[in-house]
Enzyme design. Structure first.
Site, mmCIF file in Angstrom:
data_model
loop_
_atom_site.group_PDB
_atom_site.id
_atom_site.type_symbol
_atom_site.label_atom_id
_atom_site.label_comp_id
_atom_site.label_asym_id
_atom_site.label_seq_id
_atom_site.Cartn_x
_atom_site.Cartn_y
_atom_site.Cartn_z
ATOM 1 N N HIS A 160 0.811 -1.224 0.000
ATOM 2 C CA HIS A 160 0.000 0.000 0.000
ATOM 3 C C HIS A 160 0.840 1.268 0.000
ATOM 4 C CE1 HIS A 160 -4.045 -1.790 0.727
ATOM 5 N NE2 HIS A 160 -3.270 -2.825 1.013
ATOM 6 N N ASP A 367 3.603 9.606 -0.598
ATOM 7 C CA ASP A 367 2.415 8.864 -0.190
ATOM 8 C C ASP A 367 2.147 7.775 -1.230
ATOM 9 O OD1 ASP A 367 0.103 8.287 1.289
ATOM 10 O OD2 ASP A 367 -0.475 10.395 1.420
HETATM 11 C C1 GDG Z 1 -1.971 3.936 3.443
HETATM 12 C C2 GDG Z 1 -0.977 4.610 2.500
HETATM 13 C C3 GDG Z 1 -2.702 4.546 0.686
HETATM 14 C C4 GDG Z 1 -8.578 9.696 8.250
HETATM 15 N N1 GDG Z 1 -8.964 10.270 9.420
HETATM 16 C C5 GDG Z 1 -10.059 9.612 9.804
HETATM 17 C C6 GDG Z 1 -10.360 8.619 8.868
HETATM 18 N N2 GDG Z 1 -9.434 8.701 7.920
HETATM 19 C C7 GDG Z 1 -9.424 7.853 6.728
HETATM 20 C C8 GDG Z 1 -9.433 8.644 5.454
HETATM 21 C C9 GDG Z 1 -8.870 7.620 4.471
HETATM 22 C C10 GDG Z 1 -7.888 6.835 5.351
HETATM 23 O O1 GDG Z 1 -8.246 7.071 6.705
HETATM 24 C C11 GDG Z 1 -6.464 7.313 5.173
HETATM 25 O O2 GDG Z 1 -5.998 6.844 3.939
HETATM 26 P P1 GDG Z 1 -4.799 7.533 3.187
HETATM 27 O O3 GDG Z 1 -4.676 6.881 1.856
HETATM 28 O O4 GDG Z 1 -5.057 8.995 3.083
HETATM 29 O O5 GDG Z 1 -3.498 7.351 4.089
HETATM 30 P P2 GDG Z 1 -2.798 6.153 4.981
HETATM 31 O O6 GDG Z 1 -3.512 5.930 6.239
HETATM 32 O O7 GDG Z 1 -1.379 6.579 5.129
HETATM 33 O O8 GDG Z 1 -2.906 4.828 4.057
HETATM 34 C C12 GDG Z 1 -1.706 5.439 1.455
HETATM 35 C C13 GDG Z 1 -3.571 3.740 1.641
HETATM 36 O O9 GDG Z 1 -2.781 3.031 2.611
HETATM 37 C C14 GDG Z 1 -4.434 2.730 0.890
HETATM 38 O O10 GDG Z 1 -3.661 1.874 0.107
HETATM 39 O O11 GDG Z 1 -3.536 5.372 -0.100
HETATM 40 O O12 GDG Z 1 -0.805 6.026 0.556
HETATM 41 O O13 GDG Z 1 -0.067 5.434 3.232
HETATM 42 O O14 GDG Z 1 -9.837 6.735 4.017
HETATM 43 O O15 GDG Z 1 -10.731 9.078 5.150
HETATM 44 N N3 GDG Z 1 -11.424 7.789 8.947
HETATM 45 C C15 GDG Z 1 -12.240 7.949 10.025
HETATM 46 N N4 GDG Z 1 -11.994 8.894 11.006
HETATM 47 C C16 GDG Z 1 -10.931 9.740 10.908
HETATM 48 O O16 GDG Z 1 -10.742 10.596 11.781
HETATM 49 N N5 GDG Z 1 -13.310 7.164 10.149
#
Ligand code: GDG
Length: 463
Positions: A160, A367
């Site tokens: 990921h 990212d």
């Molecule tokens: C890894 C990789 C890749 C955030 N705050 C809250 C919350 N979130 C959710 C967001 C989003 C998810 O968490 C975060 O996803 P991201 O992709 O932005 O980042 P990582 O956590 O670093 O994820 C990344 C991902 O894996 C998938 O392959 O895209 O590059 O680093 O969905 O909305 N959700 C809730 N409360 C929050 O306060 N419920």
């Protein structure tokens, strides 16, 4: 449920969280779980993972139609394998070394030990010839360990996060073992073609493996390295933004924020996300009098993450000091210019925030993909709002025609880009948003999972 699952997912965490008040479980939020859950149900699938509580030994159980096999982690495993090798070594190394990685032999030993435990649990669970899908950087040794135990299985792996170039990966004292671990899979999936190319090149250089384009010959097998950019659960978001209470809440948030242009950041509190860079740029726009207090506010949600890892504690202090300084200088009584919330919210509140924001600011230094950028786009049915997006996010190639792309290391460039996004006319917003929505709506997380599994099982891929 010994050796009877035709489809097994192996991930560090189980797809459920404990409900706060008792012994029950609830499905974890997030696209990965919702994309895989239907496949699990239709194929009698099993998910192998950790419950999230150190030292907890649980028997397999069924929740939400999914068979779950818990893998134990002691407090020491959590410290050395999870917080240590996974999040203090691999995480910074794979994200361009934006923080110095820790190279510690005891952490490596724990990583090997815990990976063995996951591989053993998967080997016990999978039926003859089953498909096993291993997830992410915490479990890179599992494919080879599992193949050793169960050569009959079809094994896929998806990373990921980014996969680093040769020059950085070479630092890792255990670099050969990691590559050999991944090569146990039939298909190794990455977010972007560049990451797949890094992997193939490393296999050639470090292991002397024969390679042809994106295929690697290894121990008499052919291992395929391919890109599958992950996406979001468009249907879930569509459902959320249709709820009247979410729409009311969005209006309420806008009113609470004072009526100026609303800029929003939503991230795990992580040094890869470029939170300090975006806040610095925003603060300087007031210093330069490009913005006046009241004209624009920044709401930064920073979800608590990896709180026992030192780099994360340092970052939290740094951000809190920075927010204090900006507000100290530019806020007026009762109206801060930066609203900083170190907390996590439910999906309804997040959707309301996306609807309330005029400018979504996503500025990671590196990212894998960044789902927040795609979630914002998926929520903006009204074709309003702009996205400031880092060139270093995996989402950039897909969204580049509609987003305001930016180099987050270039603070002046970041300031100019934020201003352009703030001042973007509605017609231009609509044009850009329509372009981005076309991509995201057509390539949702279901399509991602299907593309990976079709490719693993030999069907034509649609990604
Ligand atoms: C890894 C990789 C890749 C955030 N705050 C809250 C919350 N979130 C959710 C967001 C989003 C998810 O968490 C975060 O996803 P991201 O992709 O932005 O980042 P990582 O956590 O670093 O994820 C990344 C991902 O894996 C998938 O392959 O895209 O590059 O680093 O969905 O909305 N959700 C809730 N409360 C929050 O306060 N419920």
């Amino acid at each position: 449920m010994s050796r009877e699952s035709e489809f097994v997912v192996v991930a560090n965490r189980l797809p459920v969280d404990r409900v706060a008040d008792g012994n029950g479980w609830r499905r974890s939020p997030g696209g990965l779980v919702s994309a895989i859950a239907p496949v699990m149900r239709s194929r009698q699938g099993t998910w192998v993972g950790w419950s999230g509580a150190a030292g907890e030994r649980l028997a397999p159980f069924t929740e939400d139609g999914m068979h779950l096999v818990p893998v134990e982690q002691t407090a020491e495993d959590v410290e050395l394998y999870y917080e240590g090798f996974s999040n203090a070594t691999l995480w910074p190394l794979y994200h361009d070394v934006v923080a110095p990685p820790v190279y510690d032999r005891a952490m490596w030993d724990a990583y090997v030990r815990v990976n063995e435990r996951f591989a053993a649990a998967a080997a016990e669970t999978a039926a003859e010839g089953a498909v096993v899908w291993v997830q992410d950087y915490q479990l890179q040794l599992v494919p080879a360990m599992l193949r050793e135990l169960r050569p009959d299985l079809r094994i896929g792996f998806f990373l990921h996060i980014p996969f680093p170039p040769l020059e950085l990966f070479y630092q890792l004292p255990w670099r050969r073992q990691i590559l050999e671990g991944l090569l146990g899979a039939d298909l190794v999936g990455f977010q972007l073609p560049g990451a797949a190319a890094n992997f193939v090149r490393l296999c050639r250089r470090l292991l002397d493996a024969r390679t042809a384009k994106q295929d690697i010959e290894w121990e008499g097998r052919s291992v395929r390295a391919r890109a599958f950019p992950i996406s979001v659960d468009v249907e879930e978001l569509r459902d959320l933004i249709a709820r009247p209470e979410v729409r009311w809440r969005a209006d309420e948030i806008r009113a609470d924020l004072g009526g100026g242009t609303v800029l929003l950041g939503v991230d795990r509190l992580d040094y890869t996300k470029g939170i300090t860079q975006r806040l610095q740029a925003f603060g300087e726009l007031f210093a330069d009098r490009e913005l006046k207090p009241g004209e624009a506010v920044f709401a930064q949600i920073a979800t608590p993450s990896r709180e026992r890892v030192e780099q994360y504690q340092l970052l939290r202090d740094q951000i809190e000091q920075q927010v204090g300084r900006i507000n100290g200088q530019y806020a007026e009584l009762g109206s801060p210019v930066v609203h900083y919330l170190h907390t996590s919210y439910d999906r309804e509140e997040l959707a309301a925030l996306f609807l309330a924001a005029d400018v979504m600011v996503v500025t990671p230094l590196r990212d894998g993909m960044n789902l927040v950028a795609k979630e914002y786009v998926a929520c903006r049915e009204d074709l309003r709002g702009t996205l400031v997006l880092s060139e270093f996010a995996g989402a950039a190639p897909e969204l580049r025609r509609g987003a305001f792309l930016v180099n987050p290391y270039d603070i002046d460039g970041l300031k100019d880009t934020m201003l352009a996004a703030i001042r973007c006319e509605p017609a231009e917003q609509g044009r850009r948003m329509r372009t981005m929505r076309k991509r995201v709506l057509e390539h949702d997380v279901d399509r991602w999972a299907a593309a990976f599994l079709d490719s693993l099982e030999g069907e034509p891929a649609a990604a």
